[in-house]
Design a protein around this motif. Structure first.
Motif, PDB file in Angstrom:
ATOM      1  N   UNK A   1     -28.816 -58.602  43.753  1.00  0.00           N
ATOM      2  CA  UNK A   1     -28.898 -57.778  42.543  1.00  0.00           C
ATOM      3  C   UNK A   1     -30.096 -58.204  41.698  1.00  0.00           C
TER       4      UNK A   1
ATOM      5  N   UNK B   1     -33.438 -57.181  43.276  1.00  0.00           N
ATOM      6  CA  UNK B   1     -33.815 -55.768  43.314  1.00  0.00           C
ATOM      7  C   UNK B   1     -33.782 -55.101  41.946  1.00  0.00           C
TER       8      UNK B   1
ATOM      9  N   UNK C   1     -37.085 -53.832  40.420  1.00  0.00           N
ATOM     10  CA  UNK C   1     -37.599 -52.790  41.279  1.00  0.00           C
ATOM     11  C   UNK C   1     -36.823 -51.476  41.064  1.00  0.00           C
ATOM     12  N   UNK C   2     -35.512 -51.555  40.981  1.00  0.00           N
ATOM     13  CA  UNK C   2     -34.695 -50.349  40.813  1.00  0.00           C
ATOM     14  C   UNK C   2     -34.971 -49.708  39.457  1.00  0.00           C
TER      15      UNK C   2
ATOM     16  N   UNK D   1     -38.198 -47.890  39.659  1.00  0.00           N
ATOM     17  CA  UNK D   1     -38.068 -46.644  40.413  1.00  0.00           C
ATOM     18  C   UNK D   1     -37.441 -45.556  39.534  1.00  0.00           C
ATOM     19  N   UNK D   2     -36.392 -45.935  38.794  1.00  0.00           N
ATOM     20  CA  UNK D   2     -35.700 -44.955  37.954  1.00  0.00           C
ATOM     21  C   UNK D   2     -36.607 -44.464  36.827  1.00  0.00           C
TER      22      UNK D   2
ATOM     23  N   UNK E   1     -39.181 -42.055  38.078  1.00  0.00           N
ATOM     24  CA  UNK E   1     -38.622 -40.723  38.290  1.00  0.00           C
ATOM     25  C   UNK E   1     -38.634 -39.939  36.985  1.00  0.00           C
TER      26      UNK E   1
ATOM     27  N   UNK F   1     -34.091 -33.739  38.644  1.00  0.00           N
ATOM     28  CA  UNK F   1     -34.385 -35.150  38.926  1.00  0.00           C
ATOM     29  C   UNK F   1     -33.540 -35.639  40.096  1.00  0.00           C
ATOM     30  N   UNK F   2     -32.253 -35.351  40.040  1.00  0.00           N
ATOM     31  CA  UNK F   2     -31.412 -35.775  41.161  1.00  0.00           C
ATOM     32  C   UNK F   2     -30.227 -34.839  41.305  1.00  0.00           C
TER      33      UNK F   2
ATOM     34  N   UNK G   1     -25.005 -29.288  48.586  1.00  0.00           N
ATOM     35  CA  UNK G   1     -25.005 -29.024  50.024  1.00  0.00           C
ATOM     36  C   UNK G   1     -26.437 -28.815  50.529  1.00  0.00           C
ATOM     37  N   UNK G   2     -26.863 -29.601  51.518  1.00  0.00           N
ATOM     38  CA  UNK G   2     -28.227 -29.446  52.018  1.00  0.00           C
ATOM     39  C   UNK G   2     -28.456 -28.019  52.506  1.00  0.00           C
ATOM     40  N   UNK G   3     -29.595 -27.452  52.139  1.00  0.00           N
ATOM     41  CA  UNK G   3     -29.942 -26.125  52.627  1.00  0.00           C
ATOM     42  C   UNK G   3     -29.397 -24.981  51.798  1.00  0.00           C
ATOM     43  N   UNK G   4     -28.328 -25.260  51.025  1.00  0.00           N
ATOM     44  CA  UNK G   4     -27.810 -24.211  50.144  1.00  0.00           C
ATOM     45  C   UNK G   4     -28.009 -24.629  48.693  1.00  0.00           C
TER      46      UNK G   4
END
Lengths: 171, 202
Positions: free
Chosen positions: A26, A29, A32-33, A36-37, A40, A103-104, A108-111
């Motif tokens: 923890x 990282x 780094x986390x 990253x956030x 974004x 942002x996030x 469902x992938x693709x829909x």
């Protein structure tokens, strides 16, 4: 008694060791986390108000260009079809949307994931807050076929948060 | 020679997906794209190898009455470590795998191998077993992801590079949704069973 201790001690030792390992990773990282956030958020800010500089207030980011305030950016968060959808919304002081950017999300992938694509998000550009509703709910936003729940989630949370920010800034 | 068996049995003979039928939850959920399938396999590989080695190392020392809690603590720790590092160093992959990354904890392949193999066998055998099983899992999930991605998006793109463009002119969204996963797994499993039945029969 002795038997119980004999059983418990190995388990306790294993828990202590894994606790230590987790603390270590923890700490390793964490920085780094956070970076990253933050990245974004910065990236999404520069998408909703390109070229502007931002100052953070308690509830939203104030966007300025050349020392003059041009709008507000804020994160709208709401429950989608299969998880939280986090959207950055840019709002002009006159109550129209500059842009939105997802942002996030974990739809469902693709829909549902198509809510993050420009075909959908570009619809918000220049729309008045009150009109930011799906067409079937009396607004001007076309839902994605097969992903009405995701489309409604992002549209409604963006509008609701925009109304709150609008109230705060005009007061 | 026997040790080589420990490695290859997970890949073909006792393939965790098609023979043991374990770990179907991540298999169904993450096989929508080849990218995601590879990321998931990487996570499973790391967790399975590390937990198998650690559990095998301490196998004489873990009381059998509390072995399951011990296994779970070890597995959960490795999963959390993978999650933290992936969040920091591969944020995009972390986001796409979403909830299925922490769910590796309850992936039955990992607990299954700990209980059935690593808790009884020497370290090196357990290490080979874990590698074999991971390769078996990878083959299964990537195979299914290839079918689903080709049929649902009409092309296969791995890490942004299009490998096979316009595989099918009329892609079907259904292949992306859970029914597509069940259909693909069902068809592949049927083919494998058909082959092995024919082999035995003749």
């Amino acid at each position: 008694m002795k038997r119980i201790v004999g059983i418990a001690i190995p388990l306790i030792i294993i828990c202590i060791i894994s606790g230590a390992a987790l603390t270590a990773s923890h700490d390793l990282t964490k920085g780094r986390i956070e970076m990253v956030e933050q990245e974004k958020i910065n990236e999404s800010l520069s998408i909703v108000f390109p070229g502007a500089s931002f100052t953070e207030t308690d509830d939203y980011y104030s966007a300025a260009m050349g020392g003059e305030e041009i709008g507000y950016a804020f994160i709208a968060e709401g429950k989608g079809y299969s998880g939280t959808i986090k959207t950055m919304v840019g709002l002009y002081p006159n109550g129209t949307i500059s842009r939105i950017y997802v942002i996030s999300q974990s739809e469902t992938p693709g829909l549902g994931t198509r809510i993050a694509e420009p075909d959908f998000t570009n619809q918000f550009k220049g729309k008045r807050i009150g009109d930011v509703r799906l067409r079937q709910d009396g607004g001007v936003i076309d839902a994605i076929t097969g992903a009405t729940i995701s489309s409604r989630a992002i549209t409604d949370t963006a509008r609701e948060r925009a109304e709150v920010v609008m109230n705060e800034t005009t007061r | 020679m026997k040790q080589l068996d420990e490695l290859t049995k997970g890949v073909f003979k006792y393939n965790p997906i098609f023979y043991l039928v374990l770990g179907l939850c991540p298999l169904l959920a993450v096989s929508t794209r080849v990218d995601n399938a590879l990321g998931m396999s990487l996570g499973v590989f790391f967790v399975l190898v590390s937990s198998n080695v650690i559990i095998s190392l301490f196998r004489h020392w873990i009381p059998s009455q509390v072995r399951i809690p011990c296994f779970i603590v070890v597995i959960a720790s490795f999963v959390t470590i993978v999650e933290l590092f992936m969040h920091g160093y591969a944020p995009e992959l972390h986001e796409r795998l979403g909830i299925y990354l922490p769910l590796i904890v309850v992936n039955c392949i990992i607990l299954g191998r700990a209980e059935a193999f690593a808790s009884k066998k020497p370290v090196f055998d357990s290490f080979l077993d874990a590698i074999g099983m991971s390769i078996g899992f990878t083959l299964g999930i990537v195979g299914i992801a290839l079918c689903r991605e080709a049929l649902s998006t009409g092309k296969i793109a791995i890490f942004g590079y299009t490998i096979i463009p316009t595989f099918t002119p009329s892609p079907s969204v259904m292949m992306l949704l859970p029914p597509g996963a069940f259909l693909t797994i069902g068809v592949i499993m049927a083919l494998i069973n058909y082959r092995s039945i024919r082999k035995e029969g003749r």
